[in-house]
Design a protein around this motif. Structure first.
Motif, PDB file in Angstrom:
ATOM      1  N   GLU A   8      -2.057  -5.936 -15.563  1.00 52.86           N
ATOM      2  CA  GLU A   8      -2.261  -5.306 -15.945  1.00 52.86           C
ATOM      3  C   GLU A   8      -1.958  -4.622 -14.793  1.00 52.86           C
ATOM      4  O   GLU A   8      -0.755  -3.113 -15.787  1.00 52.86           O
ATOM      5  CB  GLU A   8      -3.325  -5.094 -16.421  1.00 52.86           C
ATOM      6  N   LEU A   9      -1.578  -4.185 -13.774  1.00 52.91           N
ATOM      7  CA  LEU A   9      -0.838  -3.412 -13.075  1.00 52.91           C
ATOM      8  C   LEU A   9       0.113  -3.702 -13.185  1.00 52.91           C
ATOM      9  O   LEU A   9       1.234  -2.809 -13.441  1.00 52.91           O
ATOM     10  CB  LEU A   9      -1.398  -3.537 -11.407  1.00 52.91           C
ATOM     11  N   LYS A  10       1.032  -4.225 -13.223  1.00 54.45           N
ATOM     12  CA  LYS A  10       2.357  -5.090 -12.640  1.00 54.45           C
ATOM     13  C   LYS A  10       2.848  -4.351 -14.543  1.00 54.45           C
ATOM     14  O   LYS A  10       4.284  -3.879 -13.968  1.00 54.45           O
ATOM     15  CB  LYS A  10       2.372  -6.547 -13.389  1.00 54.45           C
ATOM     16  N   SER A  11       2.149  -4.659 -15.267  1.00 49.97           N
ATOM     17  CA  SER A  11       3.422  -4.076 -17.063  1.00 49.97           C
ATOM     18  C   SER A  11       3.056  -1.935 -16.759  1.00 49.97           C
ATOM     19  O   SER A  11       3.540  -1.845 -17.278  1.00 49.97           O
ATOM     20  CB  SER A  11       2.158  -4.359 -17.917  1.00 49.97           C
ATOM     21  N   ILE A  16       4.076  -4.128  -7.698  1.00 53.87           N
ATOM     22  CA  ILE A  16       3.491  -3.910  -7.119  1.00 53.87           C
ATOM     23  C   ILE A  16       3.079  -4.470  -5.341  1.00 53.87           C
ATOM     24  O   ILE A  16       3.585  -6.407  -5.962  1.00 53.87           O
ATOM     25  CB  ILE A  16       2.409  -3.568  -7.817  1.00 53.87           C
ATOM     26  N   TYR A  17       3.096  -3.757  -5.003  1.00 53.17           N
ATOM     27  CA  TYR A  17       2.744  -4.932  -3.846  1.00 53.17           C
ATOM     28  C   TYR A  17       1.262  -4.658  -2.850  1.00 53.17           C
ATOM     29  O   TYR A  17       0.674  -3.319  -3.276  1.00 53.17           O
ATOM     30  CB  TYR A  17       3.385  -4.563  -2.596  1.00 53.17           C
ATOM     31  N   ILE A  18       0.816  -5.435  -2.472  1.00 48.09           N
ATOM     32  CA  ILE A  18      -0.906  -5.031  -1.424  1.00 48.09           C
ATOM     33  C   ILE A  18      -0.390  -4.793  -0.030  1.00 48.09           C
ATOM     34  O   ILE A  18       0.379  -6.322   0.266  1.00 48.09           O
ATOM     35  CB  ILE A  18      -1.783  -6.552  -1.692  1.00 48.09           C
ATOM     36  N   ILE A  19      -0.659  -3.959   0.611  1.00 44.21           N
ATOM     37  CA  ILE A  19      -1.071  -3.857   2.447  1.00 44.21           C
ATOM     38  C   ILE A  19      -2.546  -4.158   2.466  1.00 44.21           C
ATOM     39  O   ILE A  19      -3.038  -3.681   1.680  1.00 44.21           O
ATOM     40  CB  ILE A  19      -0.550  -2.730   2.335  1.00 44.21           C
ATOM     41  N   THR A  20      -1.938  -4.987   3.495  1.00 44.20           N
ATOM     42  CA  THR A  20      -3.925  -5.030   4.091  1.00 44.20           C
ATOM     43  C   THR A  20      -3.460  -4.966   5.711  1.00 44.20           C
ATOM     44  O   THR A  20      -2.321  -4.705   6.009  1.00 44.20           O
ATOM     45  CB  THR A  20      -3.663  -6.638   4.097  1.00 44.20           C
ATOM     46  N   THR A  21      -4.842  -4.195   5.853  1.00 47.28           N
ATOM     47  CA  THR A  21      -4.902  -4.050   7.344  1.00 47.28           C
ATOM     48  C   THR A  21      -6.365  -4.515   7.629  1.00 47.28           C
ATOM     49  O   THR A  21      -7.048  -4.527   6.895  1.00 47.28           O
ATOM     50  CB  THR A  21      -4.722  -2.215   7.202  1.00 47.28           C
ATOM     51  N   THR A  22      -6.284  -3.653   9.113  1.00 46.45           N
ATOM     52  CA  THR A  22      -8.056  -4.469  10.004  1.00 46.45           C
ATOM     53  C   THR A  22      -8.435  -3.166  10.661  1.00 46.45           C
ATOM     54  O   THR A  22      -7.000  -2.310  11.249  1.00 46.45           O
ATOM     55  CB  THR A  22      -7.405  -5.427  10.582  1.00 46.45           C
ATOM     56  N   ILE A  23      -9.662  -2.354  10.083  1.00 50.51           N
ATOM     57  CA  ILE A  23     -10.063  -1.242  10.834  1.00 50.51           C
ATOM     58  C   ILE A  23     -11.505  -2.110  11.590  1.00 50.51           C
ATOM     59  O   ILE A  23     -11.409  -2.980  11.072  1.00 50.51           O
ATOM     60  CB  ILE A  23     -10.452  -0.605   9.563  1.00 50.51           C
ATOM     61  N   GLU A  32     -10.708  -5.842   7.391  1.00 47.58           N
ATOM     62  CA  GLU A  32     -10.043  -6.139   6.701  1.00 47.58           C
ATOM     63  C   GLU A  32     -10.168  -5.025   5.642  1.00 47.58           C
ATOM     64  O   GLU A  32     -10.862  -5.243   4.475  1.00 47.58           O
ATOM     65  CB  GLU A  32      -9.311  -7.356   5.541  1.00 47.58           C
ATOM     66  N   ILE A  33      -8.081  -4.020   4.974  1.00 48.97           N
ATOM     67  CA  ILE A  33      -9.158  -3.756   3.960  1.00 48.97           C
ATOM     68  C   ILE A  33      -7.625  -3.667   3.149  1.00 48.97           C
ATOM     69  O   ILE A  33      -5.951  -3.787   3.806  1.00 48.97           O
ATOM     70  CB  ILE A  33      -9.214  -2.332   3.992  1.00 48.97           C
ATOM     71  N   GLU A  34      -7.502  -3.500   2.608  1.00 49.00           N
ATOM     72  CA  GLU A  34      -6.166  -3.248   1.314  1.00 49.00           C
ATOM     73  C   GLU A  34      -5.951  -2.889   0.116  1.00 49.00           C
ATOM     74  O   GLU A  34      -6.861  -2.250  -0.526  1.00 49.00           O
ATOM     75  CB  GLU A  34      -6.472  -5.098   0.253  1.00 49.00           C
ATOM     76  N   PHE A  35      -5.087  -2.137   0.082  1.00 45.20           N
ATOM     77  CA  PHE A  35      -4.698  -1.403  -0.926  1.00 45.20           C
ATOM     78  C   PHE A  35      -3.021  -1.783  -1.756  1.00 45.20           C
ATOM     79  O   PHE A  35      -2.578  -2.497  -1.183  1.00 45.20           O
ATOM     80  CB  PHE A  35      -4.423   0.382  -0.056  1.00 45.20           C
ATOM     81  N   ILE A  36      -3.478  -1.418  -2.972  1.00 41.56           N
ATOM     82  CA  ILE A  36      -2.097  -1.760  -4.245  1.00 41.56           C
ATOM     83  C   ILE A  36      -1.184  -0.606  -3.988  1.00 41.56           C
ATOM     84  O   ILE A  36      -1.711   0.446  -4.620  1.00 41.56           O
ATOM     85  CB  ILE A  36      -2.208  -2.395  -5.541  1.00 41.56           C
ATOM     86  N   PHE A  37      -0.133  -0.630  -4.028  1.00 38.83           N
ATOM     87  CA  PHE A  37       1.687   0.035  -3.642  1.00 38.83           C
ATOM     88  C   PHE A  37       2.343   0.020  -4.874  1.00 38.83           C
ATOM     89  O   PHE A  37       2.464  -1.721  -4.929  1.00 38.83           O
ATOM     90  CB  PHE A  37       2.266   0.187  -2.381  1.00 38.83           C
ATOM     91  N   ARG A  38       2.915   1.046  -5.364  1.00 31.90           N
ATOM     92  CA  ARG A  38       4.070   0.553  -6.339  1.00 31.90           C
ATOM     93  C   ARG A  38       5.223   0.729  -5.577  1.00 31.90           C
ATOM     94  O   ARG A  38       5.386   0.948  -3.948  1.00 31.90           O
ATOM     95  CB  ARG A  38       3.745   1.517  -7.307  1.00 31.90           C
ATOM     96  N   LYS A  39       6.712   0.537  -5.728  1.00 35.54           N
ATOM     97  CA  LYS A  39       8.107  -0.204  -5.540  1.00 35.54           C
ATOM     98  C   LYS A  39       7.932   1.414  -5.230  1.00 35.54           C
ATOM     99  O   LYS A  39       8.389   2.350  -5.835  1.00 35.54           O
ATOM    100  CB  LYS A  39       8.829  -0.829  -5.680  1.00 35.54           C
TER     101      LYS A  39
END
Length: 109
Positions: A8-11, A16-23, A32-39
């Motif tokens: 659904e998100l790709k359409s 799309i890309y998932i970026i994960t980071t640690t807080i 770990e938290i992650e967010f989805i980004f567009r190109k």
């Protein structure tokens, strides 16, 4: 995240890309938290460079907030209020999508 949601998100966003980071949470534990980004596109990078010369920390924040998908924007804003330096970590990975590299080399011939 299930495959249907990803499709659904790709359409909606194409790539799309998932970026994960640690807080470190309130208990001192790594989380770990992650967010989805567009190109990203050239305008994102141009705006980042323009902002970085004036206020680098704000430039990182603006970059990640402009690139995160709408569905994750409020959660990312809240995270950056609690952990403002996370913008730098996330932005570094987002900039890699634009070609930033830690392994660029020069050879004099």
């Amino acid at each position: 995240m299930d495959k249907n949601k990803i499709q659904e998100l790709k359409s909606k966003y194409e790539k799309i890309y998932i970026i994960t980071t640690t807080i470190v949470d309130e208990d001192g534990e790594d989380k770990e938290i992650e967010f989805i980004f567009r190109k990203p596109d050239v305008r994102d990078y141009d705006r980042f460079i323009k902002d970085a010369s004036k206020k680098p920390s704000q430039a990182f924040k603006n970059l990640v907030l402009s690139g995160v998908i709408d569905e994750d924007r409020d959660r990312l804003k809240k995270t950056l209020e609690d952990f403002p330096a996370a913008a730098s970590s996330i932005a570094k990975e987002y900039l890699r999508l634009m070609g930033l590299s830690d392994t660029t080399n020069l050879r004099i011939l």
